[in-house]
Design a protein around this motif. Structure first.
Motif, PDB file in Angstrom:
ATOM      1  N   SER A 212     -10.925 -37.719  -5.131  1.00 54.92           N
ATOM      2  CA  SER A 212     -11.562 -36.525  -5.684  1.00 54.92           C
ATOM      3  C   SER A 212     -12.795 -36.066  -4.908  1.00 54.92           C
ATOM      4  O   SER A 212     -13.259 -34.952  -5.090  1.00 54.92           O
ATOM      5  CB  SER A 212     -11.935 -36.750  -7.159  1.00 54.92           C
ATOM      6  OG  SER A 212     -12.810 -37.868  -7.278  1.00 54.92           O
ATOM      7  N   GLY A 213     -13.296 -36.919  -4.027  1.00 52.40           N
ATOM      8  CA  GLY A 213     -14.444 -36.535  -3.217  1.00 52.40           C
ATOM      9  C   GLY A 213     -14.058 -35.877  -1.910  1.00 52.40           C
ATOM     10  O   GLY A 213     -14.922 -35.516  -1.110  1.00 52.40           O
ATOM     11  N   ILE A 214     -12.749 -35.704  -1.691  1.00 45.20           N
ATOM     12  CA  ILE A 214     -12.257 -35.160  -0.428  1.00 45.20           C
ATOM     13  C   ILE A 214     -11.823 -33.706  -0.608  1.00 45.20           C
ATOM     14  O   ILE A 214     -11.069 -33.384  -1.528  1.00 45.20           O
ATOM     15  CB  ILE A 214     -11.085 -36.008   0.108  1.00 45.20           C
ATOM     16  CG1 ILE A 214     -11.582 -37.424   0.427  1.00 45.20           C
ATOM     17  CG2 ILE A 214     -10.458 -35.364   1.348  1.00 45.20           C
ATOM     18  CD1 ILE A 214     -10.484 -38.396   0.793  1.00 45.20           C
ATOM     19  N   THR A 215     -12.304 -32.839   0.281  1.00 46.73           N
ATOM     20  CA  THR A 215     -11.956 -31.419   0.257  1.00 46.73           C
ATOM     21  C   THR A 215     -10.953 -31.121   1.361  1.00 46.73           C
ATOM     22  O   THR A 215     -11.144 -31.518   2.512  1.00 46.73           O
ATOM     23  CB  THR A 215     -13.206 -30.542   0.467  1.00 46.73           C
ATOM     24  OG1 THR A 215     -14.159 -30.833  -0.563  1.00 46.73           O
ATOM     25  CG2 THR A 215     -12.849 -29.067   0.406  1.00 46.73           C
ATOM     26  N   VAL A 216      -9.867 -30.434   0.990  1.00 48.05           N
ATOM     27  CA  VAL A 216      -8.831 -30.051   1.959  1.00 48.05           C
ATOM     28  C   VAL A 216      -8.571 -28.550   1.850  1.00 48.05           C
ATOM     29  O   VAL A 216      -9.002 -27.898   0.904  1.00 48.05           O
ATOM     30  CB  VAL A 216      -7.508 -30.813   1.711  1.00 48.05           C
ATOM     31  CG1 VAL A 216      -7.707 -32.313   1.873  1.00 48.05           C
ATOM     32  CG2 VAL A 216      -6.934 -30.497   0.327  1.00 48.05           C
ATOM     33  N   GLY A 217      -7.867 -28.011   2.831  1.00 46.47           N
ATOM     34  CA  GLY A 217      -7.467 -26.617   2.754  1.00 46.47           C
ATOM     35  C   GLY A 217      -6.483 -26.404   1.628  1.00 46.47           C
ATOM     36  O   GLY A 217      -5.734 -27.317   1.263  1.00 46.47           O
ATOM     37  N   LYS A 218      -6.479 -25.221   1.052  1.00 49.62           N
ATOM     38  CA  LYS A 218      -5.597 -24.909  -0.073  1.00 49.62           C
ATOM     39  C   LYS A 218      -4.124 -24.999   0.321  1.00 49.62           C
ATOM     40  O   LYS A 218      -3.256 -25.262  -0.526  1.00 49.62           O
ATOM     41  CB  LYS A 218      -5.922 -23.510  -0.596  1.00 49.62           C
ATOM     42  CG  LYS A 218      -5.015 -22.987  -1.712  1.00 49.62           C
ATOM     43  CD  LYS A 218      -5.073 -23.820  -2.983  1.00 49.62           C
ATOM     44  CE  LYS A 218      -4.288 -23.150  -4.107  1.00 49.62           C
ATOM     45  NZ  LYS A 218      -4.207 -23.976  -5.333  1.00 49.62           N
ATOM     46  N   VAL A 219      -3.814 -24.792   1.597  1.00 48.93           N
ATOM     47  CA  VAL A 219      -2.437 -24.902   2.083  1.00 48.93           C
ATOM     48  C   VAL A 219      -2.361 -26.069   3.059  1.00 48.93           C
ATOM     49  O   VAL A 219      -3.183 -26.172   3.975  1.00 48.93           O
ATOM     50  CB  VAL A 219      -1.974 -23.599   2.762  1.00 48.93           C
ATOM     51  CG1 VAL A 219      -0.563 -23.753   3.323  1.00 48.93           C
ATOM     52  CG2 VAL A 219      -2.022 -22.440   1.772  1.00 48.93           C
ATOM     53  N   ALA A 220      -1.383 -26.947   2.865  1.00 45.69           N
ATOM     54  CA  ALA A 220      -1.209 -28.130   3.702  1.00 45.69           C
ATOM     55  C   ALA A 220      -0.241 -27.834   4.851  1.00 45.69           C
ATOM     56  O   ALA A 220       0.275 -26.721   4.979  1.00 45.69           O
ATOM     57  CB  ALA A 220      -0.695 -29.286   2.851  1.00 45.69           C
ATOM     58  N   HIS A 221       0.000 -28.830   5.680  1.00 46.50           N
ATOM     59  CA  HIS A 221       0.917 -28.675   6.818  1.00 46.50           C
ATOM     60  C   HIS A 221       1.928 -29.819   6.812  1.00 46.50           C
ATOM     61  O   HIS A 221       1.567 -30.978   6.995  1.00 46.50           O
ATOM     62  CB  HIS A 221       0.135 -28.674   8.135  1.00 46.50           C
ATOM     63  CG  HIS A 221       0.972 -28.365   9.338  1.00 46.50           C
ATOM     64  ND1 HIS A 221       0.510 -28.495  10.623  1.00 46.50           N
ATOM     65  CD2 HIS A 221       2.260 -27.937   9.451  1.00 46.50           C
ATOM     66  CE1 HIS A 221       1.458 -28.157  11.483  1.00 46.50           C
ATOM     67  NE2 HIS A 221       2.523 -27.818  10.790  1.00 46.50           N
ATOM     68  N   GLY A 222       3.197 -29.483   6.566  1.00 45.29           N
ATOM     69  CA  GLY A 222       4.270 -30.463   6.620  1.00 45.29           C
ATOM     70  C   GLY A 222       4.743 -30.645   8.061  1.00 45.29           C
ATOM     71  O   GLY A 222       4.970 -29.664   8.773  1.00 45.29           O
ATOM     72  N   LEU A 223       4.922 -31.897   8.488  1.00 46.71           N
ATOM     73  CA  LEU A 223       5.183 -32.186   9.896  1.00 46.71           C
ATOM     74  C   LEU A 223       6.648 -32.479  10.221  1.00 46.71           C
ATOM     75  O   LEU A 223       6.980 -32.750  11.377  1.00 46.71           O
ATOM     76  CB  LEU A 223       4.328 -33.378  10.338  1.00 46.71           C
ATOM     77  CG  LEU A 223       2.814 -33.245  10.115  1.00 46.71           C
ATOM     78  CD1 LEU A 223       2.102 -34.488  10.630  1.00 46.71           C
ATOM     79  CD2 LEU A 223       2.266 -31.996  10.790  1.00 46.71           C
ATOM     80  N   MET A 224       7.532 -32.412   9.238  1.00 43.13           N
ATOM     81  CA  MET A 224       8.921 -32.804   9.468  1.00 43.13           C
ATOM     82  C   MET A 224       9.565 -32.036  10.622  1.00 43.13           C
ATOM     83  O   MET A 224      10.295 -32.596  11.431  1.00 43.13           O
ATOM     84  CB  MET A 224       9.762 -32.626   8.200  1.00 43.13           C
ATOM     85  CG  MET A 224      11.193 -33.113   8.357  1.00 43.13           C
ATOM     86  SD  MET A 224      12.149 -33.085   6.817  1.00 43.13           S
ATOM     87  CE  MET A 224      12.382 -31.325   6.601  1.00 43.13           C
TER      88      MET A 224
END
Length: 345
Positions: A13-25
């Motif tokens: 919960s202390g980690i901030t990420v972008g609202k959209v992730a990146h799938g690497l498949m």
């Protein structure tokens, strides 16, 4: 350029990420006759990270089996990326799926196999990056959830990874798992084509429990990009050729639904994929769309789609269209052949 960000759930919960992730498949070739373009893959990963503000991590999603023959090539590729660009290690939050039997897509959450799987993923990364989050790709129906999580917690305490996730599980399974050990994120399929009752239950339960939802295939495996009009548009070795929704009759029906959605995107002056991603993002502050692309420009477009706000009227229009039309075809392979996919464990 502003980019929307979110806090992860559970122990992260202390980690901030972008609202959209990146799938690497898609970065590792699924065609045995076509080698992976490593430099192009590196450019795509960098492009997404570079858009984010300082201190915000890119949520990257990989797996033990994302390659021809279900090998660790995807993670090995990632290890070479981190080796070449060590300054990007701390700019990413790495989620890895595993827990399948070696070289198959059958879940095996026995203590022996979970340790084998985690160790294989760690070895593939060669010390370049620690796994931030590990999740079993499917819930093993033959191993009690308590036993599987006990093993995973043990591996976590040994320092193999930092956080626990779930994948393709029912809402009740997620609640039970979280009562045993805090779950950071749950990965489920969410898109305009995949918004069934259990999807909504998982999203609601995750919000209640403070768990992030990683929404994979938010573009309907390409169907929501508007670029696929026939099964013949797919490469010969593309696994989607076997999926129900890409069969001729189902595809034709589902594209008809898409025709009703297109005017909403046109009126808003955004591309259809942007609308599809913005809709998934609108399902809650804890919902993180997980599109995948090997093209830098597309990766950036995907990330910026998380900033698009849909009005209540636009959301209502989309809801009305979806309520009037049933999407045809199962998410993967339907009928008796589909039982081995272990969906909604």
């Amino acid at each position: 350029m502003s980019v929307k960000t979110v806090k992860l759930g559970g122990t992260a919960s202390g980690i901030t990420v972008g609202k959209v992730a990146h799938g690497l498949m898609t970065l590792t070739s699924q065609d045995p006759n076509v080698p992976t373009d490593e430099e192009a893959a590196f450019a795509a990963i960098k492009a997404g990270i570079d858009v984010l503000p300082p201190g915000v991590k890119m949520f990257l999603n990989s797996a033990e089996f994302y390659a021809v023959g279900f090998t660790t090539e995807n993670l090995e590729l990632l290890s070479r990326f981190y080796e070449k660009y060590p300054e990007y290690v701390e700019k990413t939050f790495l989620s890895v799926k595993g827990g399948m039997k070696a070289n198959t897509l059958t879940p095996d959450s026995s203590a022996e196999n979970l340790r084998r799987s985690v160790d294989a993923c760690v070895a593939a990364l060669r010390g370049t990056k620690k796994i931030d989050l590990f999740e079993t790709a499917r819930v093993d129906p033959n191993v009690p959830l308590e036993q599987a999580l006990k093993t995973l917690v043990q591996l976590k305490e040994e320092g193999k990874f930092d956080h626990l996730g779930m994948s393709e599980c029912r809402a009740e399974t997620l609640r039970k798992a979280n009562s045993i050990h805090p779950i950071t994120a749950v990965e489920i399929e969410v898109s305009l084509w995949s918004y069934e009752e259990e999807t909504r239950k998982v999203i609601a339960t995750a919000e209640e429990l403070g768990i992030s939802v990683i929404a994979y295939s938010p573009l309907g495996r390409g169907l929501l990009t508007g670029t696929i009009t026939s099964p013949t548009d797919l490469p010969e070795h593309d696994m989607r050729r076997r999926f129900d929704r890409f069969q001729e009759e189902n595809l034709k029906h589902n594209l008809g639904i898409l025709e009703e959605i297109k005017p909403i995107a046109a009126k808003k002056q955004i591309a259809l994929p942007q609308l599809a991603l913005a809709w998934v993002a609108s399902l809650g502050p804890h919902v993180i769309p997980l599109p995948g692309s090997g093209k830098p420009k597309r990766v950036v477009e995907n990330i910026l789609s998380g900033d698009i706000e849909l009005t209540q009227e636009e959301q209502d229009q989309i809801a009305d269209i979806l309520s009037k039309h049933e999407v045809k075809g199962d998410r993967y392979i339907g009928g008796p052949a589909g039982h081995f996919l272990h969906l909604w464990g």
